[in-house]
Design an enzyme around this catalytic site. Structure first.
Site, PDB file in Angstrom:
ATOM      1  N   GLY A   1       0.819  -1.197   0.000  1.00 46.33           N
ATOM      2  CA  GLY A   1       0.000   0.000   0.000  1.00 46.33           C
ATOM      3  C   GLY A   1       0.856   1.252   0.000  1.00 46.33           C
ATOM      4  N   CYS A   2       0.241   2.367  -0.375  1.00 44.07           N
ATOM      5  CA  CYS A   2       0.998   3.618  -0.527  1.00 44.07           C
ATOM      6  C   CYS A   2       1.492   4.163   0.809  1.00 44.07           C
ATOM      7  CB  CYS A   2       0.154   4.653  -1.262  1.00 44.07           C
ATOM      8  SG  CYS A   2      -1.522   4.855  -0.613  1.00 44.07           S
ATOM      9  N   TYR A   3       0.591   4.276   1.793  1.00 39.93           N
ATOM     10  CA  TYR A   3       1.036   4.731   3.115  1.00 39.93           C
ATOM     11  C   TYR A   3       2.049   3.752   3.703  1.00 39.93           C
ATOM     12  CZ  TYR A   3      -2.737   8.237   3.541  1.00 39.93           C
ATOM     13  OH  TYR A   3      -3.570   9.320   3.374  1.00 39.93           O
TER      14      TYR A   3
END
Length: 343
Positions: free
Chosen positions: A148-150
């Site tokens: 995921g990005c975070y």
């Protein structure tokens, strides 16, 4: 390698298409969208008018095999990828899933996502695709859970510290801001221009699905259990993430020594840049770089690590291409050396 993209009309897929077009050894042979079947990509997106892409088709394993797909990207939302993964279980090619459906074991997934989990046996086959930390496992894997990005931004900042046991694993406070593309293509009231313009909005406070991803992957890689407090914000930008991590160090170093320590940890990594200037999203937007800055508050003794990246690139499609390069035996930077947009 011949590539198929499932969920081909979403934001992550569009970024994948852009990057594959720049790659000398990747070729798009099939684009799949169950909601836009029989349409042309350049009818949907005018910026693609100078290119000829395959007509969008419904998902079909026979079609995927007929065009001799080597590498399949699942650029579908969490919960949707699961139904395709079941059909692809016995397929001989490589799958890189950009959704969250393979990142967590069953009990964690069903606690943090509003969907039924993928089969446990299938989930255990997947390798977590944080390239800089899982490179050797990725080389031999045929099923990748793209991070995921975070989680990417946070883990790249935390893992060197956790690995060396130099911060308190129970005192990790994170504030992370994301551009609106991170919320996906589907329009909501919160992403409507009138609501999002000139506004910063806190969402999913201490409830974001990347919390268990960060905690479980950190434990898997470093053997150290951690707990994080994560506040996430939507900001009126198209793309980009800034994650600010406030930490309690367990050893004494000056700010310059911490910075040098990070530089040494990541000196072999092409996409990690440890800087001496204050971070900004524009310095990474449009690129596969993750910029890391380090600060020491001599008054409180706290250490602050800031990670900046493009949520559509290093946080999604760019990292997927980076993983494809590792799997294909290509130079890791191939097709990913473009400089940030900045302006």
């Amino acid at each position: 390698m011949k590539c198929t993209i499932v969920g081909a009309t979403g934001y992550a897929a569009i970024e994948l298409i852009r990057l594959i077009e720049l790659h000398p050894h990747l070729e798009i042979v099939s684009l799949i969208s169950d909601s836009q079947t029989n349409q042309e990509m350049n009818d949907l997106y005018s910026f693609m008018n100078n290119k000829q892409f395959p007509v969008l088709t419904a998902f079909s394993l026979e079609q995927i095999e007929a065009v001799e797909t080597d590498l399949l990207f699942l650029a579908t939302p969490s919960g949707i990828s699961t139904k395709y993964l079941k059909q692809l279980d016995d397929w001989k090619g490589t799958v890189i899933d950009l959704s969250g459906d393979l990142r967590l074991e069953k009990s964690l997934y069903e606690k943090w996502y509003p969907h039924e989990s993928v089969d446990t046996v299938l989930q255990k086959k997947a390798t977590y695709g944080l390239t800089e930390w899982k490179r050797e496992q990725i080389k031999d894997s045929r099923l990748i859970a793209n991070p995921g990005c975070y989680a990417t931004a946070v883990l790249l900042g935390l893992l060197p510290l956790l690995e060396e046991r130099v911060i308190d694993p129970s005192q990790i406070i994170i504030h992370a801001s994301s551009g609106l593309s991170g919320a996906g293509k589907t329009l909501t009231e919160q992403t409507h221009h009138v609501r999002s313009s000139e506004n910063v909005r806190l969402y999913k406070m201490n409830q974001h699905q990347h919390i268990p991803e960060i905690e479980s992957i950190a434990e898997d890689i470093t053997g150290q259990q951690i707990t994080v407090s994560l506040a996430t914000y939507l900001v009126p930008l198209n793309r980009g993430i800034m994650a600010t991590m406030t930490l309690q160090p367990l050893v004494e170093k000056t700010e310059a020594e911490w910075r040098t320590w990070f530089i040494e940890k990541y000196k072999q990594e092409s996409f990690i840049r440890v800087g001496q200037t204050d971070p900004e999203i524009k310095s990474a937007a449009g690129s596969n770089y993750c910029d890391i800055s380090v600060y020491l508050d001599t008054r409180t003794g706290r250490l602050t690590v800031v990670s900046v990246l493009d949520n559509m690139q290093k946080g999604a499609a760019g990292q997927a291409i980076q993983n494809a390069n590792v799997i294909g035996g290509y130079p890791e930077t191939l097709g990913l050396t473009q400089q940030p947009f900045f302006i």
